[in-house]
Scaffold this active site. Structure first.
Site, mmCIF file in Angstrom:
data_model
loop_
_atom_site.group_PDB
_atom_site.id
_atom_site.type_symbol
_atom_site.label_atom_id
_atom_site.label_comp_id
_atom_site.label_asym_id
_atom_site.label_seq_id
_atom_site.Cartn_x
_atom_site.Cartn_y
_atom_site.Cartn_z
ATOM 1 N N TRP A 77 0.853 -1.187 0.000
ATOM 2 C CA TRP A 77 0.000 0.000 0.000
ATOM 3 C C TRP A 77 0.893 1.243 0.000
ATOM 4 O O TRP A 77 1.854 1.327 0.762
ATOM 5 C CB TRP A 77 -0.893 -0.033 1.242
ATOM 6 C CG TRP A 77 -1.820 1.118 1.401
ATOM 7 C CD1 TRP A 77 -2.659 1.648 0.478
ATOM 8 C CD2 TRP A 77 -2.020 1.888 2.604
ATOM 9 N NE1 TRP A 77 -3.374 2.698 1.014
ATOM 10 C CE2 TRP A 77 -2.999 2.867 2.316
ATOM 11 C CE3 TRP A 77 -1.479 1.836 3.886
ATOM 12 C CZ2 TRP A 77 -3.447 3.791 3.262
ATOM 13 C CZ3 TRP A 77 -1.919 2.748 4.833
ATOM 14 C CH2 TRP A 77 -2.886 3.713 4.520
ATOM 15 N N ASP A 158 -0.914 -5.693 9.440
ATOM 16 C CA ASP A 158 -1.900 -4.700 9.010
ATOM 17 C C ASP A 158 -3.125 -5.462 8.525
ATOM 18 O O ASP A 158 -3.044 -6.222 7.552
ATOM 19 C CB ASP A 158 -1.326 -3.831 7.885
ATOM 20 C CG ASP A 158 -2.264 -2.695 7.488
ATOM 21 O OD1 ASP A 158 -3.368 -2.582 8.070
ATOM 22 O OD2 ASP A 158 -1.894 -1.920 6.584
ATOM 23 N N LYS A 194 -13.417 -0.943 5.666
ATOM 24 C CA LYS A 194 -13.988 -1.792 4.623
ATOM 25 C C LYS A 194 -15.048 -2.733 5.167
ATOM 26 O O LYS A 194 -16.159 -2.801 4.651
ATOM 27 C CB LYS A 194 -12.880 -2.607 3.931
ATOM 28 C CG LYS A 194 -12.014 -1.804 2.983
ATOM 29 C CD LYS A 194 -10.912 -1.093 3.714
ATOM 30 C CE LYS A 194 -10.006 -0.306 2.766
ATOM 31 N NZ LYS A 194 -8.999 0.471 3.507
#
Length: 380
Positions: A77, A158, A194
């Site tokens: 990311w 993460d 999300k």
């Protein structure tokens, strides 16, 4: 429910955030029966979604950990290197994605982690690796765990997509729980953007699994000293939404059903895109023969045959589309092909060929398949 509850106030939360939220978040990722939770070895603080959790964890490590180098997968990311560098850590990369196979470069990963200095921090995506959609198998995760523990490397997980990858909250947390089960230390950054759709509420948590309950108390105290001058305390409403859902069995069951429906839809989009590319080979139907005949008859008369319905077979192996998991897929398209699709088909994606599977629908899959077919046929 929250708005209509007249007993609720808008006072500041504690520096560490909403206590119920922290407790329930740790249970969600580590499991209700986690030995680390039962032994009070987990220090959890509410943070500003996943990004804030990473930043607080990074600054805590920069202040108190003996090794200030963090190894990050290549690619990862885009915000990861910036977050950790500004937190005071030195970011280095380890091999992760293999463009040739559009899968995991597992041997390269093991070699790079093996060469990391003892005690270094290693960032790991818990599931649905962003941006590639490529995850290690459970057997590979176990090899990674054994290697990291043998070198005393510190895992920093993460987790942005728990439940959103496979549709199972527990399955998507397996990699993390393997590391917790061995009794070692780790950091865990969680986001509810999300899997609960709380993008704008900025809801996340940082959990640090410690060696003992006594150390966990001291770690929480030091985390307060990181948070207090940064943003003082986290917002109330989003964390209250999460806590309300996680502690109400009926709401929790409804949420997990909806979460699985979301994950299944993305998996279905992968299958539809793969099948759409697969069937774009030559057909032996009469209509196809007619189109082929027209194709060759009209070549001298037409400047372009792009609008004719005959398709040659789409070159390449597209099985990676259904092997990868989560919201994103690395298609393997190069920057020239991406530019071609943007210019000719008005399809927009990042120049590295990453697409968001969540942005597809049954209606748009054929158009995307046509564009990919044209791009890889005309631009090798």
């Amino acid at each position: 429910m929250l708005i209509q509850n007249e007993s609720r106030v808008k006072e500041y939360l504690p520096i560490t955030g909403l206590a119920d939220f922290n407790k329930l978040s740790a249970k969600l990722i580590f499991g209700a029966d986690s030995p680390a939770i039962q032994e009070n070895r987990v220090a959890t603080v509410q943070c500003l979604s996943g990004t804030g959790s990473l930043r607080v964890g990074g600054e805590f490590l920069a202040r108190h950990y003996h090794e200030r180098t963090i190894y990050i997968p290549q690619p990862t990311w885009g915000n990861h290197p910036k977050v950790f560098t500004l937190a005071g850590l030195t970011a280095r990369s380890y091999r992760y994605y293999d463009p040739a196979t559009r899968g995991l470069d597992f041997q390269g990963l093991l070699e790079d982690i093996s060469s990391a200095p003892s005690g270094a921090i290693v960032l790991l995506h818990a599931c649905a690796h962003n941006p590639t959609g490529v995850d290690p198998t459970l057997e590979q995760w176990e090899q990674i765990r054994q290697l990291m523990r043998s070198k005393a490397l510190l895992p920093f997980f993460d987790s942005a997509y728990q439940g959103f990858a496979s549709g199972s909250l527990d399955k998507d947390a397996q990699s993390v729980r393997m590391f917790v089960a061995d009794g070692g230390e780790l950091l865990m950054a969680q986001s509810y953007a999300k899997n609960m759709g709380l993008y704008g509420e900025r809801v996340g948590a940082l959990s640090i699994v410690c060696g003992s309950a006594d150390i966990a108390v001291k770690v929480e105290s030091q985390l307060k000293l990181v948070i207090r001058p940064m943003y003082s305390n986290p917002p109330l409403h989003g964390a209250s939404i999460v806590a309300t859902i996680l502690k109400d069995s009926a709401m929790f069951d409804e949420w997990t059903l909806e979460l699985k429906a979301m994950a299944d839809r993305i998996i279905s989009m992968r299958e539809q895109l793969f099948n759409a590319l697969k069937i774009r080979g030559p057909s032996v139907s009469k209509l196809w023969m007619f189109n082929l005949l027209v194709h060759f008859l009209l070549i001298p008369l037409c400047q372009s045959v792009d609008h004719l319905s005959y398709h040659a077979e789409t070159p390449g192996d597209w099985s990676h589309i259904i092997k990868q998991i989560g919201m994103f897929t690395f298609t393997g398209l190069n920057s020239d092909q991406v530019a071609f699709m943007r210019q000719e088909y008005h399809i927009y994606m990042t120049s590295d060929g990453r697409i968001s599977m969540a942005g597809l629908s049954s209606r748009t899959v054929p158009h995307l398949a046509d564009a990919i077919h044209a791009a890889v046929t005309k631009l090798k």
